[in-house]
Design a protein around this motif. Structure first.
Motif, short mmCIF file in Angstrom:
data_model
loop_
_atom_site.label_atom_id
_atom_site.label_comp_id
_atom_site.label_asym_id
_atom_site.label_seq_id
_atom_site.Cartn_x
_atom_site.Cartn_y
_atom_site.Cartn_z
N HIS A 93 0.85 -1.19 0.00
CA HIS A 93 0.00 0.00 0.00
C HIS A 93 0.89 1.24 0.00
CE1 HIS A 93 -3.47 -2.49 1.07
NE2 HIS A 93 -2.66 -3.10 1.90
N ARG A 94 0.35 2.33 -0.57
CA ARG A 94 1.08 3.59 -0.61
C ARG A 94 0.11 4.74 -0.46
NH1 ARG A 94 3.55 7.11 -4.84
NH2 ARG A 94 2.28 5.98 -6.34
N CYS A 95 0.48 5.68 0.41
CA CYS A 95 -0.28 6.92 0.58
C CYS A 95 0.61 8.06 0.10
CB CYS A 95 -0.66 7.12 2.04
SG CYS A 95 -1.53 8.69 2.34
N THR A 96 0.03 8.98 -0.66
CA THR A 96 0.80 10.09 -1.22
C THR A 96 0.39 11.43 -0.62
OG1 THR A 96 -0.76 10.25 -3.07
CG2 THR A 96 1.20 8.87 -3.40
N ASN A 97 -0.06 11.44 0.61
CA ASN A 97 -0.49 12.66 1.27
C ASN A 97 0.65 13.67 1.30
OD1 ASN A 97 -0.92 14.56 3.52
ND2 ASN A 97 -2.74 13.34 3.91
N GLU A 98 0.38 14.90 0.88
CA GLU A 98 1.41 15.94 0.80
C GLU A 98 1.96 16.33 2.17
OE1 GLU A 98 0.12 19.31 -1.43
OE2 GLU A 98 -0.41 18.10 -3.17
N LYS A 99 1.16 16.17 3.23
CA LYS A 99 1.62 16.56 4.57
C LYS A 99 2.79 15.70 5.03
CE LYS A 99 -2.69 18.42 6.40
NZ LYS A 99 -3.72 18.25 7.42
N HIS A 100 2.77 14.42 4.71
CA HIS A 100 3.84 13.55 5.20
C HIS A 100 4.68 12.93 4.09
CE1 HIS A 100 1.55 9.97 4.10
NE2 HIS A 100 0.58 10.30 4.92
N GLY A 101 4.35 13.19 2.84
CA GLY A 101 5.09 12.57 1.74
C GLY A 101 4.67 11.12 1.58
N ASP A 102 5.28 10.42 0.66
CA ASP A 102 4.91 9.02 0.43
C ASP A 102 5.14 8.18 1.68
OD1 ASP A 102 4.26 9.65 -2.13
OD2 ASP A 102 5.74 8.36 -3.08
N HIS A 103 4.16 7.34 1.99
CA HIS A 103 4.26 6.40 3.11
C HIS A 103 3.80 5.04 2.58
CE1 HIS A 103 4.32 4.79 7.11
NE2 HIS A 103 3.07 4.38 6.96
N GLU A 104 4.58 4.00 2.84
CA GLU A 104 4.27 2.66 2.35
C GLU A 104 4.13 1.69 3.50
OE1 GLU A 104 7.02 1.46 -0.71
OE2 GLU A 104 7.14 3.49 -1.48
N TRP A 105 3.24 0.70 3.33
CA TRP A 105 3.08 -0.36 4.31
C TRP A 105 2.55 -1.60 3.62
CZ3 TRP A 105 -0.29 3.49 3.48
CH2 TRP A 105 -1.64 3.20 3.40
N PHE A 106 2.55 -2.71 4.35
CA PHE A 106 2.18 -4.00 3.78
C PHE A 106 1.12 -4.67 4.64
CE2 PHE A 106 6.51 -2.99 2.71
CZ PHE A 106 6.56 -3.21 1.35
N GLN A 147 1.99 -5.11 20.67
CA GLN A 147 2.46 -4.49 19.44
C GLN A 147 3.85 -3.86 19.53
OE1 GLN A 147 0.31 -4.91 16.86
NE2 GLN A 147 1.85 -4.15 15.46
N GLY A 148 4.43 -3.78 20.73
CA GLY A 148 5.73 -3.18 20.88
C GLY A 148 5.67 -1.67 20.99
N HIS A 149 6.82 -1.05 21.17
CA HIS A 149 6.90 0.40 21.32
C HIS A 149 8.30 0.85 20.91
CE1 HIS A 149 6.76 4.41 23.06
NE2 HIS A 149 5.45 4.24 23.22
N SER A 150 8.39 2.04 20.35
CA SER A 150 9.68 2.56 19.90
C SER A 150 10.67 2.77 21.04
CB SER A 150 9.49 3.86 19.12
OG SER A 150 8.88 4.83 19.93
N MET A 151 10.20 2.84 22.28
CA MET A 151 11.14 3.01 23.39
C MET A 151 12.03 1.78 23.58
SD MET A 151 8.92 2.64 26.92
CE MET A 151 7.45 3.49 26.42
N PHE A 152 11.66 0.66 22.94
CA PHE A 152 12.46 -0.56 23.00
C PHE A 152 13.34 -0.71 21.76
CE2 PHE A 152 8.77 -1.59 25.70
CZ PHE A 152 9.44 -1.82 26.88
N GLY A 153 13.37 0.29 20.92
CA GLY A 153 14.18 0.25 19.71
C GLY A 153 13.32 0.43 18.48
N SER A 154 13.96 0.75 17.40
CA SER A 154 13.26 1.00 16.15
C SER A 154 12.54 -0.25 15.68
CB SER A 154 14.27 1.45 15.09
OG SER A 154 13.61 1.68 13.89
N ARG A 155 11.28 -0.07 15.34
CA ARG A 155 10.45 -1.18 14.87
C ARG A 155 9.22 -0.58 14.19
NH1 ARG A 155 7.65 -5.91 18.50
NH2 ARG A 155 6.10 -6.40 16.95
N PRO A 156 8.84 -1.10 13.04
CA PRO A 156 7.64 -0.55 12.38
C PRO A 156 6.37 -1.04 13.07
CG PRO A 156 8.54 -2.35 11.10
CD PRO A 156 9.50 -2.12 12.25
N TYR A 157 5.34 -0.25 12.96
CA TYR A 157 3.99 -0.63 13.40
C TYR A 157 3.90 -0.96 14.88
CZ TYR A 157 3.95 -0.93 8.38
OH TYR A 157 4.12 -0.65 7.05
#
Length: 183
Positions: A27-40, A98-108
């Motif tokens: 999937h891809r979102c092209t919202n101008e506020k955040h630029g292209d964002h992709e996910w699966f 789901q995890g949290h970024s405080m434990f290190g970089s991780r998507p979603y």
């Protein structure tokens, strides 16, 4: 099924998905506020329609209480910090799942998806409003994040300002991680 972008919580700029091998959809979102964002995501029965709503239903009322009447737009980190303080078991359950970024970089993570999706749902229901602004402190890696308010009001309060006012570090600490499990 209407698919919303996990970054801007809108369906307006989400392009039709591209099917990849093994039932994966790109999937891809092209919202101008955040630029292209992709996910699966996965296609087929393993991905029930709007699962993100079912997973975030229990967050709606608590998150609404974390944005206060009469205050200016507050950075996402403030809202999340209030959620943890006011609803510690709920916060911990979502982080454990789901995890949290405080434990290190991780998507979603719980922050980037679950809490954000629930806030977006509150905005779509007319309960909250948001705007983009600079990310501060532990959130600075994002560049920009959402700021939230009950109604559009002048001014902003950043996570770094909130931390300075409350005598805490704006970065993740061992105290922040205490008592939380992550997958």
């Amino acid at each position: 099924m209407i698919l919303t972008c996990p970054k801007c919580f809108s369906a307006d700029d989400v392009r039709p998905p591209r099917r990849l091998p093994d039932q994966v959809l790109h999937h891809r979102c092209t919202n101008e506020k955040h630029g292209d964002h992709e996910w699966f995501t996965t296609a087929g029965p393993a991905a029930p329609p709007p699962a993100h709503h079912l997973v975030t239903d229990d967050l709606l009322e608590p998150l609404k209480k974390c944005v206060r009447d009469g205050e200016p737009f507050v950075e996402f980190g403030i809202v999340e910090h209030r959620l943890r303080g006011m609803f510690p078991d709920l916060f911990a359950a979502h982080v454990a799942a789901q995890g949290h970024s405080m434990f290190g970089s991780r998507p979603y993570t719980a922050s980037s998806v679950r809490f954000g999706v629930a806030l977006g749902r509150l905005e779509q229901a007319g309960e909250l409003v948001s705007e983009y602004g600079p990310a501060t402190g532990a959130w600075h890696y994002n560049g920009q994040v959402t700021y939230w308010a009950k109604t559009a009001a002048p001014g902003r309060r950043s996570w770094a300002e909130y931390c300075a006012e409350n005598g805490r570090s704006p970065e993740w600490t061992d105290q922040d991680r205490l008592g939380l499990a992550h997958p």
